[in-house]
Write a protein that holds these residues in place. Structure first.
Motif, PDB file in Angstrom:
ATOM      1  N   ALA A 141      41.439  48.458  56.443  1.00 26.40           N
ATOM      2  CA  ALA A 141      42.454  47.653  55.629  1.00 26.40           C
ATOM      3  C   ALA A 141      41.889  46.378  55.156  1.00 26.40           C
ATOM      4  O   ALA A 141      42.238  46.155  53.888  1.00 26.40           O
ATOM      5  CB  ALA A 141      43.580  47.355  56.941  1.00 26.40           C
ATOM      6  N   ALA A 142      40.993  45.632  55.630  1.00 27.96           N
ATOM      7  CA  ALA A 142      40.391  44.439  55.378  1.00 27.96           C
ATOM      8  C   ALA A 142      39.490  44.885  54.005  1.00 27.96           C
ATOM      9  O   ALA A 142      39.860  44.093  53.276  1.00 27.96           O
ATOM     10  CB  ALA A 142      39.442  44.076  56.650  1.00 27.96           C
ATOM     11  N   GLY A 143      38.878  46.019  54.152  1.00 28.92           N
ATOM     12  CA  GLY A 143      38.259  46.157  52.977  1.00 28.92           C
ATOM     13  C   GLY A 143      39.003  46.572  51.703  1.00 28.92           C
ATOM     14  O   GLY A 143      38.734  46.111  50.674  1.00 28.92           O
ATOM     15  N   LEU A 144      40.164  47.182  51.990  1.00 31.59           N
ATOM     16  CA  LEU A 144      41.103  47.467  51.018  1.00 31.59           C
ATOM     17  C   LEU A 144      41.842  46.164  50.317  1.00 31.59           C
ATOM     18  O   LEU A 144      41.869  46.002  49.160  1.00 31.59           O
ATOM     19  CB  LEU A 144      42.153  48.384  51.401  1.00 31.59           C
ATOM     20  N   GLU A 145      42.213  45.253  51.257  1.00 30.83           N
ATOM     21  CA  GLU A 145      42.551  44.023  50.972  1.00 30.83           C
ATOM     22  C   GLU A 145      41.716  43.339  49.981  1.00 30.83           C
ATOM     23  O   GLU A 145      41.855  42.724  48.992  1.00 30.83           O
ATOM     24  CB  GLU A 145      42.872  43.275  52.125  1.00 30.83           C
ATOM     25  N   ALA A 146      40.451  43.532  50.399  1.00 30.16           N
ATOM     26  CA  ALA A 146      39.244  42.770  49.733  1.00 30.16           C
ATOM     27  C   ALA A 146      39.331  43.093  48.316  1.00 30.16           C
ATOM     28  O   ALA A 146      39.378  42.451  47.312  1.00 30.16           O
ATOM     29  CB  ALA A 146      37.890  42.757  50.133  1.00 30.16           C
ATOM     30  N   VAL A 147      39.145  44.633  47.845  1.00 33.44           N
ATOM     31  CA  VAL A 147      39.130  45.009  46.741  1.00 33.44           C
ATOM     32  C   VAL A 147      40.433  44.605  46.037  1.00 33.44           C
ATOM     33  O   VAL A 147      40.168  44.459  44.817  1.00 33.44           O
ATOM     34  CB  VAL A 147      39.328  46.685  46.523  1.00 33.44           C
ATOM     35  N   GLN A 148      41.524  44.851  46.525  1.00 28.73           N
ATOM     36  CA  GLN A 148      42.910  44.568  45.928  1.00 28.73           C
ATOM     37  C   GLN A 148      42.712  42.882  45.284  1.00 28.73           C
ATOM     38  O   GLN A 148      43.111  42.481  44.322  1.00 28.73           O
ATOM     39  CB  GLN A 148      43.967  44.727  46.734  1.00 28.73           C
ATOM     40  N   GLN A 149      42.198  42.104  46.460  1.00 28.94           N
ATOM     41  CA  GLN A 149      42.161  40.548  45.970  1.00 28.94           C
ATOM     42  C   GLN A 149      41.175  40.493  44.812  1.00 28.94           C
ATOM     43  O   GLN A 149      41.527  39.577  43.841  1.00 28.94           O
ATOM     44  CB  GLN A 149      41.635  39.866  47.128  1.00 28.94           C
ATOM     45  N   ALA A 150      40.250  41.319  44.598  1.00 28.45           N
ATOM     46  CA  ALA A 150      39.208  41.114  43.698  1.00 28.45           C
ATOM     47  C   ALA A 150      39.515  41.771  42.225  1.00 28.45           C
ATOM     48  O   ALA A 150      39.359  41.134  41.347  1.00 28.45           O
ATOM     49  CB  ALA A 150      37.807  41.795  44.117  1.00 28.45           C
ATOM     50  N   SER A 151      40.733  42.684  42.403  1.00 23.78           N
ATOM     51  CA  SER A 151      40.822  43.653  41.399  1.00 23.78           C
ATOM     52  C   SER A 151      41.346  42.830  39.905  1.00 23.78           C
ATOM     53  O   SER A 151      40.694  42.987  38.845  1.00 23.78           O
ATOM     54  CB  SER A 151      42.039  44.921  41.558  1.00 23.78           C
ATOM     55  N   SER A 152      42.157  41.970  40.243  1.00 27.46           N
ATOM     56  CA  SER A 152      42.701  41.280  39.015  1.00 27.46           C
ATOM     57  C   SER A 152      41.778  40.378  38.379  1.00 27.46           C
ATOM     58  O   SER A 152      41.702  40.583  37.136  1.00 27.46           O
ATOM     59  CB  SER A 152      44.141  40.794  39.280  1.00 27.46           C
ATOM     60  N   GLY A 153      41.160  39.864  39.164  1.00 28.13           N
ATOM     61  CA  GLY A 153      40.242  38.741  38.660  1.00 28.13           C
ATOM     62  C   GLY A 153      39.076  39.822  37.986  1.00 28.13           C
ATOM     63  O   GLY A 153      38.367  39.305  36.824  1.00 28.13           O
ATOM     64  N   TYR A 154      38.702  40.870  38.544  1.00 32.43           N
ATOM     65  CA  TYR A 154      37.669  41.646  37.799  1.00 32.43           C
ATOM     66  C   TYR A 154      38.190  42.023  36.438  1.00 32.43           C
ATOM     67  O   TYR A 154      37.120  42.113  35.619  1.00 32.43           O
ATOM     68  CB  TYR A 154      37.423  42.944  38.777  1.00 32.43           C
ATOM     69  N   ALA A 155      39.454  42.782  36.580  1.00 37.37           N
ATOM     70  CA  ALA A 155      39.621  43.317  35.187  1.00 37.37           C
ATOM     71  C   ALA A 155      39.860  42.425  34.035  1.00 37.37           C
ATOM     72  O   ALA A 155      39.350  42.316  32.980  1.00 37.37           O
ATOM     73  CB  ALA A 155      41.440  44.095  35.519  1.00 37.37           C
TER      74      ALA A 155
END
Lengths: 163, 163
Positions: B108-122
DNA sequence: CGAGTTTTGTTGACGTGTCACTAAAGATGT
DNA sequence: ACATCTTTAGTGACACGTCAACAAAACTCG
């Protein structure tokens, strides 16, 4: 909340393809350098810069200028220069005009290493880069590189000679 | 003696500009990831791959497949997975069907991290890559990436789905 | 001159990638 | 079954880059 549109499948493919291609390219080149001249990529970059400076002005280069032209961190350069001096590829002497400065000078061994690398390097770049690109693609790449860099942090970039 | 023609000034400028632009680009992106989600570039790549696998099939992915699709060394992956498990970003369990295998699962923590990154990444990729390129340049880059990769070692490259 | 700031370089800790090596399980062939 | 490869993963040593902290020289300016 920043809310940039997520990338679609095409964009993802373009982006990932681009990144992985360039990373594979430079990492293959690095292997070539190790094989030809026992030089890592960064070591080769330093020696090349030193050799080029040596052609024009004097054989002594301020570490600061080196870092500037390579676009590197002071610390990174310091670490690398120390290792390279230990390997006999260059010499570090304190700068007479500025006591906190450092003068770097390529050694005979260093020069020999760059020369040993040079033909493999040129061949690699030719084979895996220029030979597979049309002149239009080369121009496009040059333009793209410029535009990308202009959107990034200052990151000075050497070669500031005749435009 | 290999004796490829040395590069001229134009070629040198194109080549160096290209390499430095791409390297600055990915290193800036990596900083963005650290800032947004405390993830290094490679960590983000692993989590993204895991998250994508999880969407389609099951949440369990063989380490071998992960390494294959990322194009990485076993050792590199092993080191990184160990650190990432220690950070709670994923879990490693031994694979039931193949006792020497390793199943990896995002937490869950991993998923949260990707999600936290995703918008900045895009947003980053859009701002510094797609927005500065014309559609023609994007196509050219895609073609160039493909051609460059085809001249390099096998280096399998994932996404082998519907052509 | 002298206090404060900036420039220049070094260091140590840490995360990371590579290489060579090992270990253990599967696959293969007889 | 058995010996032999091959595949899959882990490990330790080392090179490397980044970060934060430091030190020393140079600059600024009152």
């Amino acid at each position: 909340m920043t809310n940039a549109r997520e990338m679609d499948d095409r964009e993802n493919a373009v982006w990932r393809g681009f990144v992985s291609a360039t990373q594979q390219l430079v990492s293959s080149l690095d292997k070539q350098l190790v094989q030809d001249a026992q030089l890592s990529g960064p070591e080769h970059a330093v020696l090349t810069a030193l050799a080029e400076h040596a052609e024009q002005s004097d054989t002594l280069v301020r570490a600061r200028d080196l870092g500037l032209s390579l676009g590197w961190d002071r610390s990174r350069l310091s670490h690398l220069l120390k290792r390279m001096e230990a390997r006999g590829l260059l010499e570090r002497t304190s700068c007479p005009s500025d006591a906190r400065g450092l003068d770097v000078q390529i050694t005979a061994a260093g020069l020999e290493a760059v020369q040993q690398a040079s033909s493999g390097y040129a061949e690699f770049v030719r084979t895996h880069f220029f030979d597979v690109l049309t002149p239009q693609e080369q121009d496009a790449l040059a333009s793209v590189s410029r535009k990308i860099k202009s959107t990034l942090e200052p990151q000075c970039d050497s070669e500031a000679g005749a435009a």
